[in-house]
Design an enzyme around this catalytic site. Sequence first.
Site, PDB file in Angstrom:
ATOM      1  N   CYS A 153     -32.800  61.402   5.101  1.00 44.25           N
ATOM      2  CA  CYS A 153     -33.900  62.372   5.196  1.00 44.25           C
ATOM      3  C   CYS A 153     -34.425  62.481   4.061  1.00 44.25           C
ATOM      4  O   CYS A 153     -34.910  63.607   3.441  1.00 44.25           O
ATOM      5  CB  CYS A 153     -33.626  63.602   5.814  1.00 44.25           C
ATOM      6  SG  CYS A 153     -32.303  63.744   7.170  1.00 44.25           S
ATOM      7  N   GLY A 172     -39.664  62.974  -1.133  1.00 42.79           N
ATOM      8  CA  GLY A 172     -39.505  61.808  -2.029  1.00 42.79           C
ATOM      9  C   GLY A 172     -38.940  62.177  -3.385  1.00 42.79           C
ATOM     10  O   GLY A 172     -38.907  61.325  -4.238  1.00 42.79           O
ATOM     11  N   LYS A 214     -36.224  63.623  -4.451  1.00 39.15           N
ATOM     12  CA  LYS A 214     -34.995  63.473  -4.628  1.00 39.15           C
ATOM     13  C   LYS A 214     -34.721  61.764  -4.771  1.00 39.15           C
ATOM     14  O   LYS A 214     -33.989  61.523  -5.403  1.00 39.15           O
ATOM     15  CB  LYS A 214     -33.824  64.038  -3.538  1.00 39.15           C
ATOM     16  CG  LYS A 214     -33.991  65.535  -3.631  1.00 39.15           C
ATOM     17  CD  LYS A 214     -32.987  66.052  -2.507  1.00 39.15           C
ATOM     18  CE  LYS A 214     -33.028  67.387  -2.110  1.00 39.15           C
ATOM     19  NZ  LYS A 214     -34.441  67.768  -1.486  1.00 39.15           N
ATOM     20  N   ASP A 217     -34.786  57.445  13.246  1.00 33.11           N
ATOM     21  CA  ASP A 217     -34.230  58.995  13.411  1.00 33.11           C
ATOM     22  C   ASP A 217     -32.819  58.516  12.924  1.00 33.11           C
ATOM     23  O   ASP A 217     -32.172  57.631  13.132  1.00 33.11           O
ATOM     24  CB  ASP A 217     -33.975  58.884  14.764  1.00 33.11           C
ATOM     25  CG  ASP A 217     -33.385  60.320  15.266  1.00 33.11           C
ATOM     26  OD1 ASP A 217     -32.727  60.847  14.367  1.00 33.11           O
ATOM     27  OD2 ASP A 217     -33.015  60.397  16.533  1.00 33.11           O
ATOM     28  N   ASP A 253     -29.858  64.941   3.063  1.00 35.04           N
ATOM     29  CA  ASP A 253     -30.673  66.306   2.927  1.00 35.04           C
ATOM     30  C   ASP A 253     -31.428  66.745   4.078  1.00 35.04           C
ATOM     31  O   ASP A 253     -32.267  66.194   4.394  1.00 35.04           O
ATOM     32  CB  ASP A 253     -31.449  66.110   1.631  1.00 35.04           C
ATOM     33  CG  ASP A 253     -32.225  67.458   1.199  1.00 35.04           C
ATOM     34  OD1 ASP A 253     -31.534  68.776   1.132  1.00 35.04           O
ATOM     35  OD2 ASP A 253     -33.554  67.518   1.413  1.00 35.04           O
ATOM     36  N   CYS A 264     -31.864  73.507   2.299  1.00 39.33           N
ATOM     37  CA  CYS A 264     -32.442  74.796   1.626  1.00 39.33           C
ATOM     38  C   CYS A 264     -32.465  75.949   2.555  1.00 39.33           C
ATOM     39  O   CYS A 264     -33.324  76.676   2.526  1.00 39.33           O
ATOM     40  CB  CYS A 264     -34.098  74.471   1.066  1.00 39.33           C
ATOM     41  SG  CYS A 264     -34.852  73.554   2.440  1.00 39.33           S
TER      42      CYS A 264
END
Length: 730
Positions: free
Chosen positions: A118, A122, A124, A176, A202, A255
């Site tokens: 995921c 961008g 990471k 997906d 993530d 997060c």
Amino acid sequence: MAALREPLPATLRITGYRSHAKEILHCLKEKYFKELQDLEVDGQKVEMPQALSWYPEELAWHTNLSRKILRKSPELEKFHQFLVSETECGNISRQEAVSMIPPLLLDVNPHHKILDMCAAPGSKTAQLIEMLHADMNVPFPKGFVIANDVDNKRCYLLVHQAKRLNSPCIMVVNHDASSIPNLQIDVDGRKEVLFYDRILCDVPCSGDGTMRKNIDVWKKWTTQNSLQLHGLQLRIATRGVEQLAEGGRMVYSTCSLNPIENEAVIASLLEKSQGALELADVSSELPGLKRMPGITKWKVMLKDGQWFEEWGDVPSNRQTQIRPTMFPIKDEEKLKAMNLERCLRILPHHQNTGGFFVAVLIKKSPMPWNKRQPKIHQKLQQRTEDTEVTAANSKNGSECITEEPTLAENEESKKTQELQDSDTEQSKKEGVCGPPPSKKMKLFGFKEDPFVFLPEDDPLFLPIQNFYALDPSFPKMNLLTRTQEGKKRQLYMVSKELRNVLLNNSEKMKVINTGIKVWSRNSDGEQFGCAFRLAQEGIYTLYPFIHARIINVCIEDVKILLTQENPFLSKFSSETQKKVKDMAMGSIVLKYDPDPEKPDDLQCPIVLCGWQGKTSLRAFVPKNERLHYLRMMGVEVFKAKRKEEELESKMTEVQHRLAQTEEGMDVEDKEHDLVTKMEAEIGEESSHSPVESSAMEVENKTEDLGQSSKNANSHVSQESKETDANNVKD
């Protein structure tokens, strides 16, 4: 809670794989940070930025300046401009501190095959690319990053982020994540399933750890968010571990601080893996990072405030909202064996950050459901047995097939195979990787151009090879274009490993973007022996293979090249003039090597693309990159930028008046001559700018799409507009 009510400090990361990273760090410390000393903004004293204690080599910094203050304060305009410009070049990434943790814990090496499930927006992914390029002397690392996102619009944001790092080892795909397809690669003539050495997972989350920067979360947050996301998070994590190689590492992160999205997902995954997975103990990694252990006891709450301690307490009418996997494991022994305390919880008040959760999983053996033989379709049985024999015989777990795709996938791929076998074989012979033929795929997003690899005997390549005296080891098989018919305008390059992935999976994978631009067609070039000029984006990849048309320049020459648009040869040093004298006109490489005996000069090498005219020499470098090099050389660019902006507004005014009335042309012939002259000098540059990416070419085809598609792409089209403006301005 008190910490969450305070604004989040601005953090930035210096991209670590550039040889320029140390120079940028030096420039930041010695110049920009010193200027912030004793500064007051809105009555608040500006603290000196501090290095994040846990981030390696002082490459990440935080300051007490909020993003709002940074943008609005005139006193900080210079510093803000520096950040924006360096971010645009890809030398700095403005990224939240906690978001930097997952890639560091993945423990990436340059040979690793990495999947970012995921990936948008961008930041990471950029970190992962940097880790692949840890050794700048290796233009093509053996590893690669496949960055995926389900949202087609966000994929273009991802392309924009990744493009700044100029890597031939990144591919952006649009799927997906919970059902991302199994890819195949060719290993010594055999088709094998691709398993990844490292996976970053993530997942989408309720974001309650981001309250300091996303104020909306305070109003919109409910316990319902986590209950709705838990299932998706578990499916994505499950799909991730299925595609992980044995011995590989997957980092799961959110997060959020809600155990339903964190420990509940990890516990459920560990339970159904039946020992195939384990939580890694990373307590000794990232010393200096304050962390709390994962929790083992929690309750589940409904939107109306009802709490439940175990699945048995949930009334039947609520059992669709609350699932058994959301509760802690009851069996104490099982719970203890899971080592949930090895998860990391980052709390906002410990080190003035956002809230974050990270778990590092290691795969010890295939997942139990992949070991089972399919009961239907006896034909598949033999294939599975062969696979297990291959797995047993092979010593290298990451390269061999250790797991079979699930039954549904086998059936699906069988049907697809029968339908598409002939087409695919034909395409592969031609080196064409088109968009997936599936009708479903075309219902959303933009229709992508195919990726066409240059045939080995393509007449296009020979003049390029001769003109630049390319090394025999140059991997020309890895060159590709985005046009199947007509003139090839741009040439891109991917690594050998990504070529393998592209050629073997074009029918099942929706590729948004891959490759780094290395050559651009230049109509003027043909008369000088080569129709293609070098592109700045790919120059650091190409440079090791080029043996002709290289001019070594001194630092004074570099300053002239970067500050003047089309300087006469007489302005350069006598050495440079001598070298240029015997060289034919056309595209050239300008190389600066630092002199260790002059420590005050720039101490990192620079490679620039240039053009040699009859009486002049110029650099083809995007504006932000020019400013970056000038800053590194200690040239003050802040005022120059102001002048540029004034010039740009004058130019815009002139062009507007010219367009408005043809009668005015005689009156304004001087201005008109100026515009024409600049366009002529720039040549093809104004329409094919040095910083355009293949994503932008794709964008131009989307005009007939709906308004939503236009909005989706506004950031890319805006970028191309700005780029074109910059070229005219330069």
